[in-house]
Write an enzyme that holds these catalytic residues in place. Structure first.
Site, PDB file in Angstrom:
ATOM      1  N   CYS A 209      36.643  36.389  35.393  1.00 32.06           N
ATOM      2  CA  CYS A 209      36.303  36.599  36.813  1.00 32.06           C
ATOM      3  C   CYS A 209      36.948  37.921  37.198  1.00 32.06           C
ATOM      4  O   CYS A 209      38.035  37.955  37.776  1.00 32.06           O
ATOM      5  CB  CYS A 209      36.874  35.461  37.657  1.00 32.06           C
ATOM      6  SG  CYS A 209      36.177  33.855  37.260  1.00 32.06           S
TER       7      CYS A 209
ATOM      8  N   CYS B 161      46.012  33.436  43.460  1.00 34.73           N
ATOM      9  CA  CYS B 161      46.914  33.937  44.508  1.00 34.73           C
ATOM     10  C   CYS B 161      47.014  32.861  45.583  1.00 34.73           C
ATOM     11  O   CYS B 161      46.967  33.144  46.770  1.00 34.73           O
ATOM     12  CB  CYS B 161      46.460  35.282  45.058  1.00 34.73           C
ATOM     13  SG  CYS B 161      44.777  35.301  45.640  1.00 34.73           S
TER      14      CYS B 161
ATOM     15  N   GLY C 176      38.440  44.419  39.375  1.00 32.26           N
ATOM     16  CA  GLY C 176      38.866  45.031  38.116  1.00 32.26           C
ATOM     17  C   GLY C 176      40.317  45.459  38.029  1.00 32.26           C
ATOM     18  O   GLY C 176      40.699  46.160  37.090  1.00 32.26           O
TER      19      GLY C 176
HETATM   20  C1  LIG Z   1      40.169  36.444  42.607  1.00 29.31           C
HETATM   21  S1  LIG Z   1      38.780  37.424  42.311  1.00 29.31           S
HETATM   22  C2  LIG Z   1      39.219  38.259  40.864  1.00 29.31           C
HETATM   23  C3  LIG Z   1      40.088  39.455  41.084  1.00 29.31           C
HETATM   24  C4  LIG Z   1      40.245  40.283  39.832  1.00 29.31           C
HETATM   25  N1  LIG Z   1      40.775  39.498  38.738  1.00 29.31           N
HETATM   26  C5  LIG Z   1      41.128  41.492  40.041  1.00 29.31           C
HETATM   27  O1  LIG Z   1      42.319  41.396  39.775  1.00 29.31           O
HETATM   28  O2  LIG Z   1      40.649  42.528  40.495  1.00 29.31           O
HETATM   29  C6  LIG Z   1      37.636  36.258  41.730  1.00 29.31           C
HETATM   30  C7  LIG Z   1      36.343  36.844  41.241  1.00 29.31           C
HETATM   31  O3  LIG Z   1      35.667  35.812  40.535  1.00 29.31           O
HETATM   32  C8  LIG Z   1      34.291  35.972  40.704  1.00 29.31           C
HETATM   33  N2  LIG Z   1      33.665  34.658  40.352  1.00 29.31           N
HETATM   34  C9  LIG Z   1      33.663  33.537  41.061  1.00 29.31           C
HETATM   35  N3  LIG Z   1      33.032  32.568  40.397  1.00 29.31           N
HETATM   36  C10 LIG Z   1      32.648  33.093  39.213  1.00 29.31           C
HETATM   37  C11 LIG Z   1      31.960  32.583  38.082  1.00 29.31           C
HETATM   38  N4  LIG Z   1      31.530  31.327  38.040  1.00 29.31           N
HETATM   39  N5  LIG Z   1      31.753  33.407  37.048  1.00 29.31           N
HETATM   40  C12 LIG Z   1      32.169  34.700  37.084  1.00 29.31           C
HETATM   41  N6  LIG Z   1      32.804  35.227  38.135  1.00 29.31           N
HETATM   42  C13 LIG Z   1      33.060  34.434  39.184  1.00 29.31           C
HETATM   43  C14 LIG Z   1      34.156  36.389  42.138  1.00 29.31           C
HETATM   44  O4  LIG Z   1      32.936  37.071  42.354  1.00 29.31           O
HETATM   45  C15 LIG Z   1      35.376  37.287  42.313  1.00 29.31           C
HETATM   46  O5  LIG Z   1      35.020  38.617  42.102  1.00 29.31           O
END
Ligand SMILES: C[S@@+](CC[C@H](N)C(=O)[O-])C[C@H]1O[C@@H](n2cnc3c(N)ncnc32)[C@H](O)[C@@H]1O
Length: 597
Positions: free
Chosen positions: A244, A380, A248
């Site tokens: 996820c 978080c 980035g």
């Molecule tokens: C907490 S953010 C991630 C932040 C990232 N790890 C960073 O540090 O920049 C969660 C991300 O998971 C994505 N997401 C949610 N459900 C998902 C899924 N089933 N498969 C892939 N991505 C997913 C969301 O679109 C979001 O961008």
């Protein structure tokens, strides 16, 4: 007994402050409200949130009350906790009003205008010295070591900040290549260097690619995954996945750390598969990965817009490590977190259930990748439902070789998982407390598939020594907790002392600017009253007669209103100007950040 609905928060605060005076081993607010053994909250979330808000704004509230008592020496209040909770609700709370009844409520609401005036004066006279979290929390700057060395970045920052002695740069005590600067420095750094943005060459300072403004706790997952992999001699090449990934931050941090490790080995370049299901967020992820990592041939990032739950693990046979940072409630984020605590008890429960179910599914799916050895799960959030509980639920469904392991790089991080009655795994999990750790609340848990993983006791002195060594090479001090908060408090104290001193120095005959204004107001008032022009003598006699008139209620009211209007005007003007300046700085910062994305 008080009829105030704020009494539980008041009692909690009194308890906190009293024990602070008496005992050597002070308990924090958090340790007072959470049960040591079960980790459960002992009071309601609302009570905890109210107490947190008061603690956060205590210096301001105390200054307001001090001014009030100075002008009304007869005022006494027995219940200090209740006083500050009510003051907070009245002056800074979301509704700016006090619920319920009680003598203290009546007393404060009757004095509301005067209390607000004190608040405005305090806010206008020391805007940069407010000791709220926003002004005292350190700002973290991660050096993107795919583009620059940390030394190069430190040298540039030193030259930018050389004009101001207050802007010391520190190295973080836990994350290598993470610099810590005072809160006021970030805008300066970004604005000062905006003109260099077109220098895209590797090794040349470019604010959009050389650094990433990334909060400390969000650097933990990549650090943990790389420290586990690099301590494991079994793998000749690294293929990793960020499940996820958008926008980035963790992917690019993972790339930077992997690249550093590869530099010292004969290994093939590391491949990172970075997925996100959201189209726009994936586009942003792709742009950032290209900007931040391209040109570093020790690491390759392949982004893909895909739902992680639909990924076929058999298509990724060589993936050894997965970083899973799924969508969560964000209750650890400093701006969202306290809001979450003030939610009604049942509110959000349904959302939390949905989130934790998704998190459980995603973690279980990650464990199904055939060759995966390490998984770093993070959120978080501060809710056990999204953290420890998710891990336990998943482990219960996996073969017993899967287990929780301590991350070597954070062996010297003290705060660990919230203990449930049976398990000992929690001591290997990492928790970050947004109220105490000067970074957003966070949770990290590392899982290992194989029992081959060494569970030997970790030496906390190793990562500490590594950071000390890096700090020495860079010529930077290692950041110690609360440095900026202490500096802000000290500076506020000095300003207050200087203000008090200059007020004392003014003699009785000499008019303070405030008195001049009030004298002017009196004159105008009298002019209106008498309908004729008054002389300067009249004006001063009006000023002299102010005290005599002050016993007559109507006269006092008129003069006070005028005086406070003039005072308010100045304070408002100043506050507006400062607010405008702050907005400009923030807008600039945002523009630069958007550009860099
Ligand atoms: C907490 S953010 C991630 C932040 C990232 N790890 C960073 O540090 O920049 C969660 C991300 O998971 C994505 N997401 C949610 N459900 C998902 C899924 N089933 N498969 C892939 N991505 C997913 C969301 O679109 C979001 O961008």
């Amino acid at each position: 007994m008080s009829s105030s609905p704020y009494q539980p928060a008041a009692t909690l605060l009194n308890q906190l402050w009293e024990q602070s005076d008496q005992s050597k081993r002070k308990k924090s607010l958090k340790s007072l409200v959470f049960d040591d053994k079960t980790g459960q909250l002992k009071c309601s979330k609302t009570t905890y949130a109210q107490a947190c808000h008061v603690q956060k704004h205590l210096p301001t509230l105390q200054a307001v009350w001090k001014k009030h008592v100075h002008q009304n020496p007869a005022v006494t209040v027995q219940n200090e906790g209740l006083l500050y909770v009510l003051l907070y609700e009245l002056l800074l709370g979301p509704n700016q009003s006090i619920r319920g009844g009680g003598k203290l409520k009546r007393q404060l609401t009757q004095q509301e205008a005067a209390l607000r005036k004190h608040l405005r004066q305090i806010q206008a006279s020391s805007p940069g010295e407010e000791t709220s979290d926003d002004d005292t929390w350190p700002r973290y700057i991660r050096v993107n070591t795919c583009q620059n060395t940390t030394q190069q970045v430190v040298d540039v920052l030193r030259s930018i900040m050389s004009d101001d002695a207050n802007f010391t740069i520190y190295l973080d005590a836990h994350v290598s290549d993470l610099l810590v600067v005072p809160p006021s420095a970030t805008a300066l750094i970004l604005s000062h260097t905006a003109g260099d943005a077109d220098k895209k060459e590797k090794g040349k300072w470019n604010p959009q690619t050389s650094i990433v403004l990334q909060d400390k706790s969000s650097c933990f997952p990549a650090l943990c995954l790389v420290s586990l992999l690099s301590a494991d001699p079994r793998f000749q090449s690294w293929e990793l996945m960020d499940a996820c990934a958008a926008p980035g931050n963790k992917t690019t941090h993972l790339a930077a750390l992997a690249s550093q490790f590869m530099a010292g080995t004969q290994q093939k370049p590391c491949t990172i598969h970075a997925l996100d299901r959201d189209k726009q967020r994936h586009a942003l992820l792709q742009r950032r990965c290209e900007a931040l990592v391209n040109g570093d041939d020790r690491v390759l990032i392949q982004t893909k817009q895909q739902d992680f739950l639909t990924v076929n693990p058999k298509e990724y046979l060589n993936v050894r490590g997965i970083l899973l940072d799924p969508t969560c409630s964000g209750s650890g984020m400093r701006d969202k977190g306290l809001k979450h605590l003030t939610e009604k008890e049942n509110e959000g429960e349904e959302r939390l259930e949905k989130l934790s179910y998704f998190q459980y599914k995603a973690l279980l799916h990650a464990c199904s990748f055939p060759q995966v050895e390490y998984i770093v799960y993070s959120t978080c959030s501060v809710n056990a439902e999204e953290n420890e509980n998710v891990v336990h639920r998943v482990l219960a469904e996996l073969p017993s070789t899967w287990h929780v392991v301590p991350p070597p790089a954070l062996a010297h991080w003290k705060r660990r998982g919230q203990a449930s009655s049976k398990d000992t795994d929690e001591k290997h999990m990492i928790r970050v407390d947004p109220l105490e750790d000067e970074t957003n609340g966070f949770f990290v848990c590392c899982l290992a598939r194989s029992s081959l993983h060494s569970m030997s006791k970790q030496d906390a002195s190793l990562p500490r020594k590594a950071i000390q060594k890096q700090a020495k090479v860079l010529g930077l001090p290692v950041y110690t907790p609360n440095t900026f908060a202490t500096m802000a408090k000290e500076s506020k104290k000095q300003t207050m002392e200087a203000t008090n001193k200059s007020e004392k120095n003014r003699t009785g005959n000499e008019k303070t600017p405030k008195e001049s204004i009030s004298s002017q107001c009196d004159t105008n008032l009298d002019r209106k009253k008498n309908g004729k022009r008054k002389t300067a003598d009249d004006a001063s006699s009006s000023q002299n007669s102010k005290k005599t008139r002050s016993s007559k209620i109507s006269g006092v009211k008129d003069v006070a209103v005028k005086e406070s209007d003039a005072d308010d005007k100045h304070a408002k003007k100043r506050a507006k100007r400062l607010e405008w300046k702050q907005k400009q700085r923030e807008a600039k910062l945002q523009r630069l950040q958007v550009k860099s994305k």
